[in-house]
Design a protein around this motif. Structure first.
Motif, short mmCIF file in Angstrom:
data_model
loop_
_atom_site.label_atom_id
_atom_site.label_comp_id
_atom_site.label_asym_id
_atom_site.label_seq_id
_atom_site.Cartn_x
_atom_site.Cartn_y
_atom_site.Cartn_z
N ALA A 67 0.90 -1.18 -0.01
CA ALA A 67 -0.06 0.00 0.15
C ALA A 67 1.16 1.15 0.12
O ALA A 67 0.43 2.21 -0.27
N LEU A 68 2.33 1.05 0.38
CA LEU A 68 3.00 2.36 0.46
C LEU A 68 4.05 2.39 -0.68
O LEU A 68 5.03 3.12 -0.74
N LEU A 90 -8.07 8.20 -7.89
CA LEU A 90 -6.97 7.59 -7.21
C LEU A 90 -5.71 8.29 -7.03
O LEU A 90 -5.16 8.94 -8.16
N GLY A 91 -5.29 8.69 -5.97
CA GLY A 91 -3.93 9.71 -5.81
C GLY A 91 -2.90 9.06 -6.56
O GLY A 91 -2.53 8.07 -6.93
N GLN A 92 -1.87 9.83 -6.83
CA GLN A 92 -0.64 9.87 -7.52
C GLN A 92 0.32 8.53 -7.20
O GLN A 92 0.94 7.98 -7.99
N GLN A 93 0.03 8.44 -5.88
CA GLN A 93 1.04 7.53 -5.38
C GLN A 93 0.57 6.16 -5.05
O GLN A 93 0.89 5.33 -4.31
N THR A 94 -0.74 5.92 -5.49
CA THR A 94 -1.34 4.88 -5.29
C THR A 94 -0.72 3.80 -6.07
O THR A 94 -0.44 3.74 -7.10
N PRO A 95 -0.09 2.67 -5.31
CA PRO A 95 0.56 1.79 -5.94
C PRO A 95 0.06 0.84 -7.24
O PRO A 95 -1.26 0.81 -7.40
N THR A 100 -1.67 0.89 8.28
CA THR A 100 -1.18 1.88 7.26
C THR A 100 -2.15 2.34 6.14
O THR A 100 -2.12 3.13 5.69
N ALA A 101 -3.18 1.44 6.10
CA ALA A 101 -4.25 1.41 5.03
C ALA A 101 -5.71 1.26 5.60
O ALA A 101 -5.76 0.61 6.74
N SER A 102 -6.69 1.86 4.98
CA SER A 102 -8.14 1.69 5.52
C SER A 102 -8.89 1.97 4.12
O SER A 102 -8.61 2.46 3.09
N MET A 103 -10.35 1.44 4.53
CA MET A 103 -11.28 1.80 3.47
C MET A 103 -12.44 1.91 4.45
O MET A 103 -12.77 1.31 5.23
N GLN A 104 -13.41 2.72 3.64
CA GLN A 104 -14.42 3.05 4.39
C GLN A 104 -15.66 3.39 3.23
O GLN A 104 -15.56 3.91 2.27
N TYR A 105 -16.84 3.04 3.81
CA TYR A 105 -18.10 3.39 3.04
C TYR A 105 -18.64 4.72 3.81
O TYR A 105 -18.98 4.74 4.85
N TRP A 106 -18.72 5.85 3.15
CA TRP A 106 -18.69 7.18 4.05
C TRP A 106 -20.06 7.73 3.74
O TRP A 106 -20.61 7.75 2.60
N GLN A 133 4.97 9.48 8.64
CA GLN A 133 5.69 10.79 8.15
C GLN A 133 4.46 11.58 7.34
O GLN A 133 4.78 12.67 6.93
N GLY A 134 3.49 11.08 7.13
CA GLY A 134 2.30 11.60 6.38
C GLY A 134 2.49 11.56 4.83
O GLY A 134 1.72 12.22 4.21
N ASN A 135 3.24 10.71 4.44
CA ASN A 135 3.32 10.30 3.03
C ASN A 135 2.13 9.21 2.70
O ASN A 135 2.14 8.23 3.32
N GLY A 136 1.58 9.33 1.43
CA GLY A 136 0.69 8.42 1.13
C GLY A 136 -0.43 8.90 0.07
O GLY A 136 0.08 9.62 -0.55
N TRP A 137 -1.58 8.20 -0.19
CA TRP A 137 -2.36 8.61 -1.03
C TRP A 137 -3.88 8.15 -0.77
O TRP A 137 -4.00 7.74 0.58
N THR A 138 -4.68 8.71 -1.17
CA THR A 138 -6.32 8.58 -1.06
C THR A 138 -6.93 8.13 -2.28
O THR A 138 -6.36 8.64 -3.51
#
Length: 266
Positions: free
Chosen positions: A25-26, A92-97, A145-151, A168-173
């Motif tokens: 996921a990272l 999907l965010g730019q850093q999504t694997p 490190t990862a999560s999924m939500q029905y919001w 460190q705050g690095n990641g994607w959504t």
């Protein structure tokens, strides 16, 4: 490591250092993992030279774009409304694997399964922690490190949301509109939850304290063979579907032909 340890004595081919990365996921990755599979599956590349990646399904019902030149940048997948489903989209965010993106985009190239999809099933099978938070339902990976939500929003709107972040705050959504076909969201969730490490070349491993790596030596021919196997599988599946469709009996009248013979297609 000494040079002779990297040398294949039989062929003279020199191995290159890569890393197995966990959690996936990272791990980021090369967008060609997604785009080359789509091309091999018959998708049209409508990208302009020097511009963002743009792909379109042969029946023009789905478009995929990857644009790193805007903020926040990333992937946009847009599905056209049809008789059964309304218009939908995923961002999907730019850093999504790329392996996780491919979980969804590869599925777009295949016939839909007759089984009813369950987005939460692959997460629960990997022992993700699930809980209700008000009207929202959330699943979190065992390492956090990862999560999924029905919001649910205060005005009653709903959306699928997912993402990953290190300390460190690095990641994607990523987010999916509520009418995104559930089998696509499930395919995304399956790859997101997979515990299998992914491979990255030296210099392409994201800097994160939460990432674990194992050094491996890989020959260029091995890497090429692995990549080609994925492309070959996509082409074979596409040809098989094309052959099946062409072999189906006609259920409608043939187009008008002259007495001189069959109508010529151009």
């Amino acid at each position: 490591m000494k040079r002779k340890q990297w040398q294949d004595r039989g062929s003279g081919e020199q191995a290159e250092q890569h890393y197995l990365v966990q959690p996936r996921a990272l791990a980021g990755g090369d967008v060609r993992h997604v785009s080359e599979f789509l091309r091999a599956s018959g998708w049209r590349d409508t990208s302009k030279r020097g511009g963002p990646l743009r792909m379109e399904r042969p029946d023009r019902t789905v478009r995929i774009a990857y644009d790193p030149y805007i903020l926040p940048g990333g992937w946009t997948i847009h599905g056209r409304a049809d008789g059964a489903n309304g218009e939908w989209s995923a961002h999907l965010g730019q850093q999504t694997p790329v392996e996780i993106v491919a979980g969804m985009t590869d599925t777009l190239t295949r016939p839909r399964s007759a089984h009813a999809p369950n987005v939460w099933a692959p997460l629960q099978e990997r022992h993700w922690h699930t809980r209700f938070e008000g009207q929202d339902y959330t699943a979190t990976s065992p390492d956090g490190t990862a999560s999924m939500q029905y919001w649910h929003s205060p005005d009653g709107a709903t959306m699928w949301w997912t993402g990953a972040q290190d300390q460190q705050g690095n990641g994607w959504t990523a987010s999916f509109t509520p009418n995104t076909p559930m089998h696509l969201v499930q395919a995304f969730a399956t790859e997101l939850a997979s515990p299998d490490p992914v491979m990255r070349p030296r210099g392409r491993v994201p800097a994160s304290a939460q990432i674990r790596t194992w050094s491996v030596s890989v020959k260029p021919s091995q890497l090429s063979a692995w990549q080609q196997a994925r492309i070959t599988a996509a082409r074979a599946a596409t040809w098989a579907r094309s052959g099946t469709q062409s072999a189906r009996p006609r259920t409608s009248a043939r187009p008008y032909t002259t007495a001189g013979g069959a109508r010529t297609r151009r």
